[in-house]
Each structure stands twice: as structure tokens, then as C-alpha cells.
Design a protein around this motif. Structure first.
Motif, mmCIF file in Angstrom:
data_model
loop_
_atom_site.group_PDB
_atom_site.id
_atom_site.type_symbol
_atom_site.label_atom_id
_atom_site.label_comp_id
_atom_site.label_asym_id
_atom_site.label_seq_id
_atom_site.Cartn_x
_atom_site.Cartn_y
_atom_site.Cartn_z
ATOM 1 N N ASP A 185 32.274 12.506 32.122
ATOM 2 C CA ASP A 185 32.310 11.281 32.945
ATOM 3 C C ASP A 185 32.095 11.603 34.425
ATOM 4 O O ASP A 185 31.531 10.819 35.162
ATOM 5 C CB ASP A 185 33.689 10.607 32.839
ATOM 6 C CG ASP A 185 33.777 9.637 31.666
ATOM 7 O OD1 ASP A 185 32.833 9.562 30.879
ATOM 8 O OD2 ASP A 185 34.823 8.961 31.558
ATOM 9 N N VAL A 209 27.756 2.734 26.401
ATOM 10 C CA VAL A 209 27.522 1.348 26.838
ATOM 11 C C VAL A 209 27.021 1.332 28.283
ATOM 12 O O VAL A 209 26.347 0.402 28.718
ATOM 13 C CB VAL A 209 28.800 0.483 26.744
ATOM 14 C CG1 VAL A 209 29.150 0.190 25.299
ATOM 15 C CG2 VAL A 209 29.977 1.131 27.469
ATOM 16 N N TRP A 249 28.933 0.714 36.358
ATOM 17 C CA TRP A 249 30.348 1.131 36.347
ATOM 18 C C TRP A 249 30.695 1.739 37.698
ATOM 19 O O TRP A 249 30.279 2.855 38.017
ATOM 20 C CB TRP A 249 30.546 2.158 35.223
ATOM 21 C CG TRP A 249 31.964 2.500 34.889
ATOM 22 C CD1 TRP A 249 33.087 1.811 35.233
ATOM 23 C CD2 TRP A 249 32.403 3.620 34.100
ATOM 24 N NE1 TRP A 249 34.191 2.424 34.706
ATOM 25 C CE2 TRP A 249 33.801 3.529 34.012
ATOM 26 C CE3 TRP A 249 31.744 4.669 33.455
ATOM 27 C CZ2 TRP A 249 34.557 4.467 33.317
ATOM 28 C CZ3 TRP A 249 32.501 5.599 32.764
ATOM 29 C CH2 TRP A 249 33.894 5.494 32.691
ATOM 30 N N GLY A 279 31.324 2.598 22.952
ATOM 31 C CA GLY A 279 32.058 1.913 24.021
ATOM 32 C C GLY A 279 33.298 2.731 24.330
ATOM 33 O O GLY A 279 33.220 3.947 24.504
ATOM 34 N N ILE A 287 38.523 11.926 27.070
ATOM 35 C CA ILE A 287 37.692 11.593 28.231
ATOM 36 C C ILE A 287 38.251 10.367 28.972
ATOM 37 O O ILE A 287 38.140 10.261 30.185
ATOM 38 C CB ILE A 287 36.203 11.396 27.819
ATOM 39 C CG1 ILE A 287 35.246 11.769 28.959
ATOM 40 C CG2 ILE A 287 35.907 9.985 27.386
ATOM 41 C CD1 ILE A 287 33.766 11.835 28.571
ATOM 42 N N ASN A 288 38.851 9.429 28.226
ATOM 43 C CA ASN A 288 39.376 8.215 28.874
ATOM 44 C C ASN A 288 40.885 8.041 28.657
ATOM 45 O O ASN A 288 41.420 6.949 28.787
ATOM 46 C CB ASN A 288 38.617 6.976 28.379
ATOM 47 C CG ASN A 288 38.564 6.904 26.870
ATOM 48 O OD1 ASN A 288 39.266 7.660 26.205
ATOM 49 N ND2 ASN A 288 37.748 6.027 26.338
#
Ligand code: BGC
Length: 260
Positions: A96, A146, A152, A189, A195-196
Motif C-alpha cells: 500500500d 478496486v 484514494w 476490495g 495490509i489493512n
């Protein structure tokens, strides 16, 4: 319909974590031989290999930084030596990057994301295509996002890399089609991986994220992996040059459920 990938030789970049690891395991379950590429945590790659081998299936692990073209070349030579080539490339390694507005971001951080997500992807695709075009068969599946179509804030390198992947996918697909080789992309998505983790790990972040997803839940890595297996199999023999979204409807813009 039963999907079998018996004896197919697959390489998964970034294969020892998150979505890559889930895809590697799912490919193996479908009968493929799996090479797990990694750049850090060799012990996790080794453990995955051991677990796959314990089930009587073939797996190897290969260290290579995909953003280094000579390491990528060596990785493909190793595949040639071990298995005589490649049938399936899951071009998945990606990051990311550091969150920052474009005018604040450090150039090194910005370039690192592009070098891994986009240029690294190209290095691997190039090596795979040389072999696949020659043998007149093979599939490349790029892990997009996505964010190949959704902007973003704070992630301009990431969104740019994924948008670039979309056109790279289309163009390489057009070039490779006459040789019976398919190139396509899969766009997850919000999937529950490290990672998130900082987002889904806190209540406010999670609630905000869920508002962006019509199915109102975060996806599981296995839900991406199952689609990946379908896409690289003959069940998808007429699909090429496209991105397939696995996003719980995120790109359906749920804000338009009202108003407009
Ligand atoms: C990113 C995740 C993010 C998701 C939805 C993915 O491409 O890697 O961090 O949660 O997009 O925004």
C-alpha cells in the motif's frame, strides 16, 4: 463442474502472506505445483511448503525481490531448473505504501510502490510471457485493486500503480492472445489481511469501511483465492484482458443507494 489444475506449474509472487498465501494454498488444493515467492519471512514460506508437501503435493519457495529485474530473472531460471517452466503466474506482490498527500510524500516512498506494484509486475510478466508464448499456453493473473478505478486520498502511488496494471493487463493480453496465452487481473476490495489491519482493527475505521461495501462485510482471503483458481483454470478459457472485481460491491458506489 470440478476445477482441476493437475500438474500445472504455478508461481505466486508475494506468496507467503495475505491474499498471495491464500491463492497459493487454493491452487495447491486444485492440484497445481506451487512456487511461493517471498522477499521477507522465509520461515513462513518454508512452513507453507512443508504443509503442502505433507499433503503429498509439490511446492517450493523462492526468494526474490520483484522490483529487481536480475532477481526476477534468477527466479524464473530456478523454475526452469525445478519444473521446466511455468503455466500460471499469479503476479501478486504489492504494498500500500506510506499514507501521505502527493505534495507531502517522500519520493523514495512513492517510487518504491511503483517499483514493486507496477514495474515488478511487468518484470515477472515479461519473463513468464517469454516462456508461455513459446509453449503456446499459460495464464497470468495480476492482483489489482478496486483502486484501479477508485481514487484514494493519501495513496496516489498505489492508485497509479493499480490503474497502470489495468492497462498493462489489457495490452499484454492483446499481444499474447494469438499464442493462446491469457492475461487478466483480479481486483479485491477490502479483504481481511495485515495490509489493512489498522483499519479493520479499530471500531471507527471498521464502521467507516463497512459503509463503503454493499455486502457490508470485509472479504476473506479465501473468497479472492477461489475466484483466482477459477480465472486461471479452463473454466475461464474465454476470459482475457479484463479485470474481475471481487469487492462485495465496493465499485458499485453504495452512496448511490439514496439520492443522486
Ligand atoms: C488495499 C486495502 C484497502 C482496500 C479497500 C486495497 O487495495 O490494499 O488496504 O482496504 O483496497 O480500500
Amino acid at each position: 463442474m470440478e476445477i482441476r489444475l493437475n500438474e500445472k506449474r504455478a508461481l505466486v509472487t508475494g506468496g507467503n502472506s495475505g491474499i498471495g498465501a491464500a491463492i497459493a494454498n487454493e491452487l495447491s488444493k486444485a492440484g497445481a505445483k506451487v512456487a511461493i515467492n517471498y522477499v521477507s519471512h522465509p520461515e513462513i514460506a518454508e512452513q507453507m511448503v512443508n504443509e503442502i508437501q505433507a499433503k503429498g503435493r509439490e511446492a517450493i519457495s523462492i526468494m526474490a525481490d520483484v522490483s529487481d529485474s536480475s532477481q526476477v530473472e534468477q527466479m524464473f531460471s530456478q523454475l526452469d531448473t525445478s519444473w521446466g517452466g511455468i503455466d500460471i503466474l499469479i503476479n501478486n506482490a504489492g504494498i500500500d505504501g506510506q499514507k501521505a498527500d502527493g505534495w507531502e510524500t517522500k519520493l523514495d516512498d512513492w517510487m518504491q510502490v511503483i517499483n514493486i506494484n507496477l514495474i515488478g509486475n511487468f518484470y515477472c510478466a515479461r519473463q513468464a510471457l517469454k516462456r508461455m508464448v513459446g509453449q503456446k499456453s499459460g495464464v497470468i493473473l495480476n492482483t489489482s485493486s478496486v483502486h484501479e478505478i477508485i481514487a484514494w486520498t493519501g495513496h496516489s502511488a498505489y492508485t497509479t500503480s493499480k490503474a497502470g496494471l489495468s492497462m498493462l493487463t489489457k495490452t499484454l493480453a492483446q499481444e499474447a492472445a494469438p499464442y493462446g496465452v491469457r492475461v487478466l487481473a483480479l481486483a479485491p476490495g477490502a479483504i481481511k489481511t495485515t495490509i489493512n489491519q489498522t483499519v479493520w482493527n479499530n471500531r471507527a475505521g471498521l464502521n467507516d469501511l463497512l459503509e463503503k461495501i454493499p455486502l457490508h462485510r470485509i472479504g476473506e482471503p479465501s473468497e479472492v483465492a477461489q475466484m483466482a483458481v477459477v480465472l486461471v483454470s479452463d473454466a475461464a478459457s474465454y476470459v482475457t484482458g479484463r479485470t474481475i472485481f471481487v469487492d462485495g460491491g465496493m465499485t458499485d458506489y453504495p452512496d448511490f443507494a439514496h439520492g443522486g
